[in-house]
Scaffold this active site. Structure first.
Site, PDB file in Angstrom:
ATOM      1  N   CYS A  72      48.729 -42.140   0.677  1.00  0.00           N
ATOM      2  CA  CYS A  72      48.312 -41.078  -0.258  1.00  0.00           C
ATOM      3  C   CYS A  72      46.811 -40.975  -0.476  1.00  0.00           C
ATOM      4  O   CYS A  72      46.224 -39.912  -0.272  1.00  0.00           O
ATOM      5  CB  CYS A  72      48.987 -41.302  -1.612  1.00  0.00           C
ATOM      6  SG  CYS A  72      50.784 -41.362  -1.528  1.00  0.00           S
ATOM      7  N   HIS A 128      45.172 -38.802  -7.492  1.00  0.00           N
ATOM      8  CA  HIS A 128      45.132 -40.069  -6.746  1.00  0.00           C
ATOM      9  C   HIS A 128      43.794 -40.369  -6.085  1.00  0.00           C
ATOM     10  O   HIS A 128      43.723 -41.043  -5.063  1.00  0.00           O
ATOM     11  CB  HIS A 128      46.257 -40.111  -5.694  1.00  0.00           C
ATOM     12  CG  HIS A 128      46.966 -41.435  -5.689  1.00  0.00           C
ATOM     13  ND1 HIS A 128      48.115 -41.689  -4.993  1.00  0.00           N
ATOM     14  CD2 HIS A 128      46.656 -42.600  -6.325  1.00  0.00           C
ATOM     15  CE1 HIS A 128      48.498 -42.932  -5.191  1.00  0.00           C
ATOM     16  NE2 HIS A 128      47.629 -43.494  -6.000  1.00  0.00           N
TER      17      HIS A 128
HETATM   18 MG    MG Z   1      51.968 -39.652   0.049  1.00  0.00          MG
END
Ligand code: MG
Length: 429
Positions: A72, A128
């Site tokens: 991510c 993120h």
């Molecule tokens: Mg991901």
């Protein structure tokens, strides 16, 4: 007469704002851990995705669209900056809610590029890329933010137990606790529709980072138990419905011809989940095509060709320079992405300027690394293995002994990118 003045004044304002801005509205929908083979238009038989299939029929479906990293944080760092994640200090690993690092405010993001041309910039969903002041979406060029900044799994929720659960933020303010996985797609979709409605008369850029179908995947009652691939399939069917609502809203507001919508994923499916990258091999946490190659649909009626399957080699790195080209914004000087606007529009003879792609997962013992040039793909760790993606998409037949020249060339190319983008980490064995 008195009544007419405000109308005239409003009209003048609208003219000013539209002449200030250039290029289309852009909506970038980024799913989390959605596999290459998880949509009907990419071959899934047990998940119904009629809205995304229609999006593909009205637009272009890319078959060779890759992220830089099957994880991510690094994947999103590349998408948001057009640079290899190592260049922005996020080469490997994911950021936990107590991380002290993140994307530096000095980096130019997609939102900052879109702001140059007067686009309203909204960020909804998973970020993120850093959680401290200076690193958050509204510190990085977004006018507004709504969502959960990070993942929803147990590594994250434990950090917020004493506070009453994981927060859903509006800007920097907690709007709701705890974040409930089954509610996230519905909440994000409602916010996206509100954002589009609120900005209907001015240019806008919306980044919608879905929480699904990342673990712990879940779906709202309307979708639960409906797919033939269990809860995972239910979550994907809800993402399909969400995208359908967004495209319908654009049609209804008369914005279809002025809005580019991209639908993609940050990396391939998680291991040991029902997600699939078929017919590719590998998953998230690998450098196989199944980790890196993701679904990508582009929709912009009248501008992006309809019912087209495009096999050109494109990466999320290319989104920032492509959006800059479409709007007339100035991209940053140092970039690893290319302008793909000619490919996107399907101009006659348009070829992707991208020739290579480097990928890294982990460091030291767990290090996985690959270098691609066109059809050739070299895995560098734990040993050099060469695959011809033109004939062997599953990366099963090692051709390194037959083509030592190609191995050498790709190995040198990887060395160069590693030295340039990883700095001190480049010497890590
Ligand atoms: Mg991901």
């Amino acid at each position: 007469m008195h009544l007419r003045l405000p109308v005239l004044w409003f009209g003048l304002l609208a003219m000013t704002s539209s002449s200030f801005a250039a290029g289309p509205n852009v909506i970038l929908i980024n799913c989390d851990d959605l596999g290459y083979g998880d949509l009907g238009c990419y071959g899934a038989k047990d998940i119904r995705t009629p809205h995304l299939d229609r999006m593909a029929a009205e637009g272009t479906r890319f078959t060779d669209f890759s992220v830089t990293s099957a994880l991510c944080t690094p994947s999103r760092a590349a998408l948001m900056t057009g640079k290899y994640p190592g260049r922005v200090g996020l080469a490997t690993g994911v950021l936990r809610p107590d991380s002290q690092t993140g994307l530096a405010g000095s980096e130019t993001t997609l939102a900052e590029v879109m702001r140059q041309t007067g686009h309203a910039t909204g960020c909804i969903g998973k970020w993120h890329l850093g959680f401290l002041p200076g690193m958050r979406p509204m510190d990085q060029g977004f006018d507004s933010y709504y969502g959960v900044l990070h993942n929803l799994d147990k590594f994250e929720t434990v950090v917020f137990e004493k506070e009453g659960g994981m927060p859903v933020l509006r800007g920097d303010v907690v709007e709701k606790r705890p974040a409930v996985p089954a509610e996230m797609t519905g909440l994000y979709t409602a916010e996206a529709l509100k954002f589009i409605e609120a900005n209907r008369t001015r240019p806008f850029f919306l980044y919608l980072g879905h929480a699904m179908p990342h673990l712990p995947f879940d779906a709202s009652p309307k979708f639960k138990g409906k797919s033939q691939r269990g809860l995972y399939g239910d979550a994907v069917e809800e993402l399909d419905d969400s995208t359908g609502q967004i495209l319908d809203k654009l049609r209804m507001l008369g914005l279809a011809e002025t809005t580019l919508v991209i639908f993609t994923s940050d990396n391939g499916p998680e291991r040991k989940t029902p997600g699939t990258a078929a017919p590719l091999s590998g998953t998230k946490h690998t450098v196989h095509e199944g980790g890196l190659r993701v679904p990508c649909l582009a929709w912009w009626p009248g501008k992006v060709p309809a019912a087209r399957v495009c096999d050109e080699f494109v990466s999320t790195l290319d989104l920032l320079p492509t959006f800059a080209s479409l709007t007339g914004a100035q991209p940053p000087a140092v970039l690893d992405g290319f302008d793909q606007s000619a490919v996107l529009r399907g101009e006659p003879g348009a070829k992707s300027p991208r020739k290579t792609l480097y990928s890294l997962y982990g460091l030291k013992q767990r290090r996985l690394e690959s270098m691609r040039e066109g059809r050739w793909k070299l895995h560098l760790h734990p040993s050099a293995r060469l695959f011809d993606l033109g004939k062997d998409l599953q990366e099963t037949a090692d051709l390194s002994t037959q083509h030592p020249d190609v191995v050498q060339k790709l190995s040198n190319a990887a060395d160069a990118i590693r030295k340039e983008t990883l700095g001190q980490l480049s010497g890590t064995p």
